[in-house]
Design a protein around this motif. Structure first.
Motif: not given
Length: 581
Positions: A16-39
């Protein structure tokens, strides 16, 4: 509330999560790089399972957990909170709204989820800091086709105007239009074409001159336009025919004294009578008013002026005076009628009220009721909805009386009392003596005479009505009431008012019974219509025989051949004249 480390793969997604629309590939790539760098900077929020399991369900941070798994992290920090009664619906709604604005489709889904959990629109508006109108506006998306919602969830949202039209249409119409205008994969939808195909003519309540009684009589149901400005009346209806019918009846009931309902031309302008000139400046007492409906269904009024009647030329201008009769006709002063126009209008009101009282209470035999019904529908003010070409109004006025003759199964079943009430009600709606468009003419007076409606006429010995009588009429009333006429008209009138204060007075011209001459003229007019419409040979033979007799009486030779020819010519000529008339 506590922080602990867990394997992100052990966390369960909230269905029942609220946000069901998929995020853009660009936004996912940016967050993935941030998680790899600083967690993960902000731990996801989870709550224990409610059904007795040992796992944790993600309340907020589905995307962070998914990308942490993609980054290959073995453990992440999580924030464990107590499970909410609504399964975290409102908390998830608020958290996602603060982070990044949800698209309208996700907002609507979250609102509908909260409604199912018992939240009211007012409570949601306070919790989400949104106007109640915005909540109701989003709930309109429930009327949008699911396949259209999928397209909107991709970020391809129509404009507010187009969304309003789409939400107001039915699911069947949306399905047909979407089938014809559905975009290809990756393309945006032509929302303007979809909205244009679903557009229906709307008639707005702010343009209506009629009230709730006529709206109910014509089956008009107002729909609130939630996309309209908040300070305006946004109610509308798609029942165009009923709206125009109610407007037309309102104009009929509210016509001014010198008013008329006119049609409009192809440009939407009123068609005034011939030789009439529209008045734009200061009005005079002789000006007329024309009421009409514009293209939006609004009641509009314009004033026009008719040219003055030309005065008759002097008898000596074209030649010598033919005789004394013409001279007298020119020099005779204009005589005031016995009853003025206002008096005639008051008589019409008196007659109508008395006629309605008599129809409602006076004893009437069944055969007389049937005869009056025939007379009523012969009235000149009757309009009937027809299946022929054209637009007619007023049918619902009589249907409300007819429905009482049916039982709960839709079967025509009634008793005599019910029938009598229905017939009396229809007669009351049809017969009228009021001056104007509602006047039934001669038939209303015949009906009033037949049922004794004179007994229901009010006392006409009032100051208002006696002001409408001429000196001759007042003196005639004095003679009938044995009142001595005074030297001045106002004194005579005051004496009559005093005399009739305790007596019932009805002016002879106000009674229902028409004169013999008026009645015969009306009968002849109806009979002439039948003669013109008939084409039988028997009537022609009878006319021929009458003409033969007249020819013989006139001293013509007894020549059968000549007589037949002459009578035939006269007969054909007479028919031609009647047809031309």
């Amino acid at each position: 509330m506590q922080i602990m480390k867990v394997d992100p793969r052990a966390l369960k997604e909230n269905p029942d999560r609220m946000r069901q629309s998929k995020s853009s590939p660009q936004a996912d790539a940016l967050m993935l790089a941030t998680i790899k760098a600083v967690g993960i900077v902000q731990p996801p929020v989870v709550s224990p399972e409610m059904d007795g399991g040992n796992g944790y369900i993600i309340d907020a941070g589905h995307r962070r957990v998914r990308l942490a798994i993609a980054a290959g992290l073995e453990e992440i920090d999580i924030l464990v909170v107590d499970a909410a009664n609504d399964n975290g619906a409102m908390r998830s709604m608020v958290e996602n709204s603060v982070r990044e604005a949800l698209n309208p489709v996700d907002q609507w889904r979250g609102i509908e989820r909260l409604v199912a959990l018992g939240w009211t629109e007012e409570a949601m508006a306070v919790a989400l800091a949104l106007p109640v109108r915005q909540i109701r506006k989003l709930r309109l998306l429930a009327n949008v086709l699911p396949t259209m919602l999928e397209q909107m969830a991709l970020g391809d949202m129509p404009s507010e105007q187009h969304l309003r039209v789409i939400a107001a249409a039915g699911q069947v119409d949306q399905k047909e239009v979407w089938k014809a205008h559905k975009p290809k994969k990756g393309d945006t939808a032509p929302w303007w074409q979809v909205a244009n195909a679903l557009t229906k003519k709307r008639m707005y309540a702010k343009d209506a001159s009629f009230g709730d009684d006529l709206a109910q009589a014509y089956g008009i149901e107002w729909v609130e336009d939630l996309f309209a400005p908040a300070d305006q009346d946004g109610r509308y209806t798609t029942n165009v025919e009923g709206f125009l019918g109610a407007q037309h009846e309102w104009m009929t009931n509210n016509l001014p004294k010198k008013g008329a309902i006119v049609d409009v031309n192809s440009w939407g302008q009123p068609e005034l009578p011939k030789k009439a000139s529209q008045v734009y400046g200061k009005l005079s007492k002789s000006d007329h008013a024309a009421m009409y409906l514009d293209r939006d269904g609004k009641v509009q009024t314009v004033h026009y002026r008719m040219p003055e009647a030309t005065k008759p030329k002097d008898a000596g201008g074209d030649g010598p005076v033919a005789g004394g009769d013409d001279t007298d006709a020119i020099t005779t002063p204009k005589v005031r009628p016995d009853v003025t126009q206002k008096g005639q209008e008051m008589i019409g009101d008196f007659r109508t009220d008395a006629l309605h009282d008599a129809l409602g209470r006076a004893p009437i035999e069944d055969d007389m009721l049937m005869a009056l019904m025939v007379l009523a529908f012969a009235g000149q003010n009757v309009r009937v909805d027809s299946g022929a070409d054209g637009t007619f109004y007023g049918g619902k006025r009589f249907s409300r009386h007819a429905i009482g003759l049916f039982d709960e199964h839709g079967k025509l079943a009634f008793d005599q009392d019910t029938l009598r009430v229905a017939v009396r009600s229809v007669l009351i709606d049809v017969l009228s003596c009021r001056r104007g468009m509602s006047n039934s003419g001669m038939v209303a007076r015949i009906a009033g005479k037949a049922i004794g409606a004179d007994e229901f006429l009010p006392n006409m010995g009032s100051e208002d009505f006696l002001l409408c009588l001429s000196r001759q009429a007042l003196e005639a009333s004095c003679a009938e009431a044995s009142v001595q006429p005074r030297q001045k008209v106002r004194e005579t009138r005051a004496a009559l008012v005093e005399h009739f204060a305790n007596e019932h007075f009805v002016h002879p011209s106000g009674r229902f019974a028409p004169t013999a001459e008026e009645l015969l003229d009306w009968i002849r007019a109806g009979a002439a219509t039948d003669v013109i419409g008939s084409g039988g040979h028997e009537d022609g033979d009878d006319l021929g025989e009458e003409q033969e007799d007249r020819a013989g009486d006139g001293g013509e030779p007894d020549d059968p051949q000549g007589t037949d020819v002459g009578s035939g010519d006269e007969h054909d000529q007479g028919l031609d004249q009647r047809a031309a008339a």
